[in-house]
Design an enzyme around this catalytic site. Structure first.
Site, mmCIF file in Angstrom:
data_model
loop_
_atom_site.group_PDB
_atom_site.id
_atom_site.type_symbol
_atom_site.label_atom_id
_atom_site.label_comp_id
_atom_site.label_asym_id
_atom_site.label_seq_id
_atom_site.Cartn_x
_atom_site.Cartn_y
_atom_site.Cartn_z
ATOM 1 N N ASP A 16 0.824 -1.212 0.000
ATOM 2 C CA ASP A 16 0.000 0.000 0.000
ATOM 3 C C ASP A 16 0.859 1.263 0.000
ATOM 4 O OD1 ASP A 16 -2.415 1.342 -0.049
ATOM 5 O OD2 ASP A 16 -2.736 1.221 2.122
ATOM 6 N N HIS A 33 2.634 3.247 -9.014
ATOM 7 C CA HIS A 33 2.461 1.806 -9.258
ATOM 8 C C HIS A 33 3.680 1.255 -10.016
ATOM 9 C CE1 HIS A 33 -1.521 2.163 -7.696
ATOM 10 N NE2 HIS A 33 -2.023 2.816 -8.728
ATOM 11 N N LEU A 127 10.728 -20.643 -4.414
ATOM 12 C CA LEU A 127 9.767 -19.768 -3.735
ATOM 13 C C LEU A 127 8.443 -19.833 -4.482
ATOM 14 C CD1 LEU A 127 9.406 -17.224 -1.673
ATOM 15 C CD2 LEU A 127 9.711 -15.854 -3.731
HETATM 16 C C1 IPE Z 1 -5.566 -2.782 -0.243
HETATM 17 O O1 IPE Z 1 -5.199 -1.448 -0.440
HETATM 18 C C2 IPE Z 1 -5.517 -3.524 -1.537
HETATM 19 C C3 IPE Z 1 -4.197 -3.696 -2.133
HETATM 20 C C4 IPE Z 1 -3.057 -3.329 -1.624
HETATM 21 C C5 IPE Z 1 -4.191 -4.381 -3.399
HETATM 22 P P1 IPE Z 1 -6.289 -0.303 -0.624
HETATM 23 O O2 IPE Z 1 -5.524 0.970 -0.728
HETATM 24 O O3 IPE Z 1 -7.186 -0.630 -1.751
HETATM 25 O O4 IPE Z 1 -7.115 -0.398 0.734
HETATM 26 P P2 IPE Z 1 -7.932 0.702 1.553
HETATM 27 O O5 IPE Z 1 -8.937 1.277 0.615
HETATM 28 O O6 IPE Z 1 -6.951 1.730 1.997
HETATM 29 O O7 IPE Z 1 -8.526 -0.055 2.696
HETATM 30 C C1 IPE Z 2 -1.516 0.178 -3.456
HETATM 31 O O1 IPE Z 2 -1.331 1.551 -3.482
HETATM 32 C C2 IPE Z 2 -1.736 -0.418 -4.836
HETATM 33 C C3 IPE Z 2 -3.091 -0.911 -5.077
HETATM 34 C C4 IPE Z 2 -4.084 -0.896 -4.211
HETATM 35 C C5 IPE Z 2 -3.338 -1.476 -6.388
HETATM 36 P P1 IPE Z 2 -2.541 2.542 -3.511
HETATM 37 O O2 IPE Z 2 -2.918 2.795 -4.938
HETATM 38 O O3 IPE Z 2 -3.651 2.077 -2.650
HETATM 39 O O4 IPE Z 2 -1.881 3.854 -2.913
HETATM 40 P P2 IPE Z 2 -2.514 4.850 -1.860
HETATM 41 O O5 IPE Z 2 -3.022 4.041 -0.712
HETATM 42 O O6 IPE Z 2 -3.617 5.573 -2.575
HETATM 43 O O7 IPE Z 2 -1.385 5.755 -1.480
HETATM 44 MG MG MG Z 3 -4.120 2.319 -0.686
#
Ligand code: IPE
Ligand code: IPE
Ligand code: MG
Length: 236
Positions: A16, A33, A127
């Site tokens: 995240d 990303h 792995l």
């Molecule tokens: C959780 O992250 C999903 C992934 C890392 C793929 P999100 O950014 O989508 O989750 P919330 O919305 O903060 O709970």
């Molecule tokens: C995690 O990073 C990647 C996915 C959920 C695909 P985020 O896109 O949720 O990044 P933040 O949480 O908005 O910073």
């Molecule tokens: Mg996120």
């Protein structure tokens, strides 16, 4: 021998913070990303080197379909590109790739890439890399309950025969051991529908590092954190 025990067999990561990383660097979310892919590469290598046998990465949740179409498309495109680019290196490293999640909502192209990387890496022994893609735990449990109910309705199964191992075998993670250690980057302290059944006795760690900055050093630091934990499983 004591130090052997301290290596988590299965590490699961909620990757995240890509969007926040991008924002703090004056970039578009998409660039966060892309930068996150390098962290994926480094954590796979680090996990192998450390002796971890299963690495699960939460890459796309069932709720992530609710993001703007432009971002969903960018993530799917990045997935396909990464599969193409990374497969030879994964094969060379002995990594076997598996997917957990639904498979009925992807485009044909994404499905092809998914099946291809699974078959191309099937012989990997070092792995197992489990990618949670269009995954959510409640969705997984719902599918499992439905499948068991269908067997009961057909008379193939008695309700009394349903026990914890049978439920575990009905999940996407049927033959994958439960995670020992769950890491969520970016400082958020929640599971966001990730491995709710499997996480029963997992240790949790919530570093504030954004995923694009979570590299080998941060991975090894996390392993040190795990090594200090005392797991009691309800006993003394
Ligand atoms: C959780 O992250 C999903 C992934 C890392 C793929 P999100 O950014 O989508 O989750 P919330 O919305 O903060 O709970
Ligand atoms: C995690 O990073 C990647 C996915 C959920 C695909 P985020 O896109 O949720 O990044 P933040 O949480 O908005 O910073
Ligand atoms: Mg996120």
């Amino acid at each position: 021998m004591e130090s052997m025990k301290r290596i988590p067999h299965h590490v699961a990561i909620i990757m995240d913070g890509n969007g926040r990383w991008a924002k703090s660097h004056g970039k578009e979310r998409y660039e966060g990303h892309i930068e996150g892919v390098q962290s994926v590469r480094e954590c796979i290598k680090a996990a192998s080197r450390y002796g971890v046998r299963y690495l699960t990465l939460y890459a796309f949740s069932t709720e992530n379909w609710g993001r703007p179409q432009e971002e969903v498309d960018a993530l799917m495109e990045l997935f396909c590109k990464s599969v193409m680019a990374e497969t030879p290196e994964l094969v060379a490293q002995g990594v076997q790739v598996r997917f957990i999640g639904r498979r009925d909502r992807f485009s044909e192209k994404v499905c092809e890439h998914l099946t291809r990387i699974e078959s191309d890496t099937a012989a990997g022994q070092t792995l197992t890399l489990v990618l949670a893609f269009d995954y959510s735990s409640r969705d997984e449990i719902t599918a499992a309950v439905r499948a068991l109910a269908q067997r009961v309705a057909k008379g193939e199964l008695q309700p009394e025969e349903i026990d914890e191992p049978m439920i575990a075998r009905s999940l996407y993670t049927a033959d994958i051991p439960d995670p020992d250690f769950i890491i969520r980057t970016s400082g958020e302290c929640r599971l966001s529908n990730f491995l709710l059944w499997q996480a029963s006795y997992a240790e949790m760690y919530f570093p504030t590092t954004m995923w694009p900055d979570f590299r080998q050093d941060e991975f090894f630091e996390a392993m040190e954190v795990f090594a200090q934990r005392d797991r009691r499983y309800g006993k003394l």
